[in-house]
Motif scaffolding. Structure first.
Motif, mmCIF file in Angstrom:
data_model
loop_
_atom_site.group_PDB
_atom_site.id
_atom_site.type_symbol
_atom_site.label_atom_id
_atom_site.label_comp_id
_atom_site.label_asym_id
_atom_site.label_seq_id
_atom_site.Cartn_x
_atom_site.Cartn_y
_atom_site.Cartn_z
ATOM 1 N N HIS A 103 0.840 -1.194 0.000
ATOM 2 C CA HIS A 103 0.000 0.000 0.000
ATOM 3 C C HIS A 103 0.881 1.253 0.000
ATOM 4 O O HIS A 103 0.930 1.996 0.978
ATOM 5 C CB HIS A 103 -0.944 -0.009 1.207
ATOM 6 N N PRO A 104 1.593 1.482 -1.107
ATOM 7 C CA PRO A 104 2.460 2.659 -1.169
ATOM 8 C C PRO A 104 1.677 3.948 -1.393
ATOM 9 O O PRO A 104 0.485 3.925 -1.703
ATOM 10 C CB PRO A 104 3.349 2.352 -2.373
ATOM 11 N N SER A 105 2.365 5.046 -1.239
ATOM 12 C CA SER A 105 1.819 6.366 -1.560
ATOM 13 C C SER A 105 2.987 7.212 -2.070
ATOM 14 O O SER A 105 4.065 6.689 -2.328
ATOM 15 C CB SER A 105 1.176 6.997 -0.325
ATOM 16 N N VAL A 122 7.220 -5.742 1.746
ATOM 17 C CA VAL A 122 6.071 -5.105 2.383
ATOM 18 C C VAL A 122 6.258 -3.601 2.167
ATOM 19 O O VAL A 122 7.330 -3.060 2.426
ATOM 20 C CB VAL A 122 6.028 -5.415 3.899
ATOM 21 N N THR A 123 5.211 -2.933 1.662
ATOM 22 C CA THR A 123 5.276 -1.492 1.387
ATOM 23 C C THR A 123 4.067 -0.816 2.011
ATOM 24 O O THR A 123 2.950 -1.313 1.909
ATOM 25 C CB THR A 123 5.237 -1.230 -0.132
ATOM 26 N N TRP A 124 4.308 0.319 2.655
ATOM 27 C CA TRP A 124 3.200 1.060 3.248
ATOM 28 C C TRP A 124 3.448 2.551 3.174
ATOM 29 O O TRP A 124 4.542 3.000 2.922
ATOM 30 C CB TRP A 124 2.960 0.618 4.693
ATOM 31 N N HIS A 129 -4.518 2.529 4.645
ATOM 32 C CA HIS A 129 -4.090 1.166 4.940
ATOM 33 C C HIS A 129 -2.867 1.205 5.856
ATOM 34 O O HIS A 129 -1.735 1.082 5.386
ATOM 35 C CB HIS A 129 -3.745 0.418 3.648
ATOM 36 N N PRO A 130 -3.080 1.388 7.156
ATOM 37 C CA PRO A 130 -1.930 1.437 8.073
ATOM 38 C C PRO A 130 -1.178 0.103 8.105
ATOM 39 O O PRO A 130 -1.783 -0.965 7.987
ATOM 40 C CB PRO A 130 -2.545 1.758 9.433
ATOM 41 N N ALA A 131 0.119 0.195 8.241
ATOM 42 C CA ALA A 131 0.963 -1.003 8.272
ATOM 43 C C ALA A 131 0.704 -1.815 9.533
ATOM 44 O O ALA A 131 0.378 -1.249 10.583
ATOM 45 C CB ALA A 131 2.423 -0.589 8.220
ATOM 46 N N LEU A 136 5.906 -2.197 11.543
ATOM 47 C CA LEU A 136 6.399 -0.928 12.095
ATOM 48 C C LEU A 136 7.477 -1.169 13.146
ATOM 49 O O LEU A 136 8.480 -0.448 13.203
ATOM 50 C CB LEU A 136 5.253 -0.117 12.693
ATOM 51 N N LYS A 137 7.284 -2.192 13.961
ATOM 52 C CA LYS A 137 8.244 -2.505 15.012
ATOM 53 C C LYS A 137 9.604 -2.889 14.411
ATOM 54 O O LYS A 137 10.647 -2.423 14.850
ATOM 55 C CB LYS A 137 7.715 -3.650 15.876
ATOM 56 N N VAL A 138 9.583 -3.716 13.363
ATOM 57 C CA VAL A 138 10.820 -4.125 12.698
ATOM 58 C C VAL A 138 11.490 -2.916 12.049
ATOM 59 O O VAL A 138 12.700 -2.734 12.161
ATOM 60 C CB VAL A 138 10.549 -5.231 11.656
#
Length: 152
Positions: A103-105, A122-124, A129-131, A136-138
């Motif tokens: 879910h890129p922007s 994984v793309t955010w 669409h929050p990751a 996020l932790k990684v």
């Protein structure tokens, strides 16, 4: 004069201590090693418009960075075996084999697990669409390994 001399005698050991324990700047030598490395790589980065920056941690401990599609990486240094092990264990929480989160922007973040030629990404960045929290932790833990002075 006597007070000044005492102050200088007091400060000299502290200045010496600070100089010995201050990390020496990394020379940012260039390398193509991540392109040929066949072990696991953890790639973390950010893209803003057409500008992309990435950081790579190789399973052998090497840490690299590059901008866009540069043909060479800058060497940032090396992580301890324990830190490398911890970083790759954290990826198990993301479950790259099963997750499909793209879910890129305009301003996006990414994590890639690369083994040989195989990549899981994984793309955010899209606010709709929050990751996942594990992603996020990684990302935050990885970026915590990169000193601010060495970030692009």
């Amino acid at each position: 004069m006597n007070k000044t001399l005492r102050l200088i005698c007091f400060l000299i050991p502290w200045v010496s201590f600070a100089q010995e324990n201050t990390a020496k700047p990394t020379p940012f030598a260039v390398s193509k090693h991540p392109f040929t490395y066949t072990g696991r790589q953890m790639i973390v980065g950010q893209s803003i418009g057409g500008l992309e920056k990435e950081y790579r941690l190789l399973e052998d401990g090497g840490i690299y960075r590059r901008m866009n599609t540069s043909q060479e990486f800058e060497v940032l240094g090396e992580q301890t075996k324990k830190n490398v092990e911890t970083a790759f264990k954290a990826l198990k929480d993301v479950n790259f084999e099963e997750i499909d989160f793209k879910h890129p922007s305009r301003s996006s973040y990414f994590i890639i697990l690369k083994t040989g030629q195989k990549e899981h990404k994984v793309t955010w960045g899209d606010a709709k669409h929050p990751a996942p929290e594990s992603v996020l932790k990684v990302y935050k833990a990885f970026m915590g390994m990169i000193p601010a002075s060495m970030r692009l």
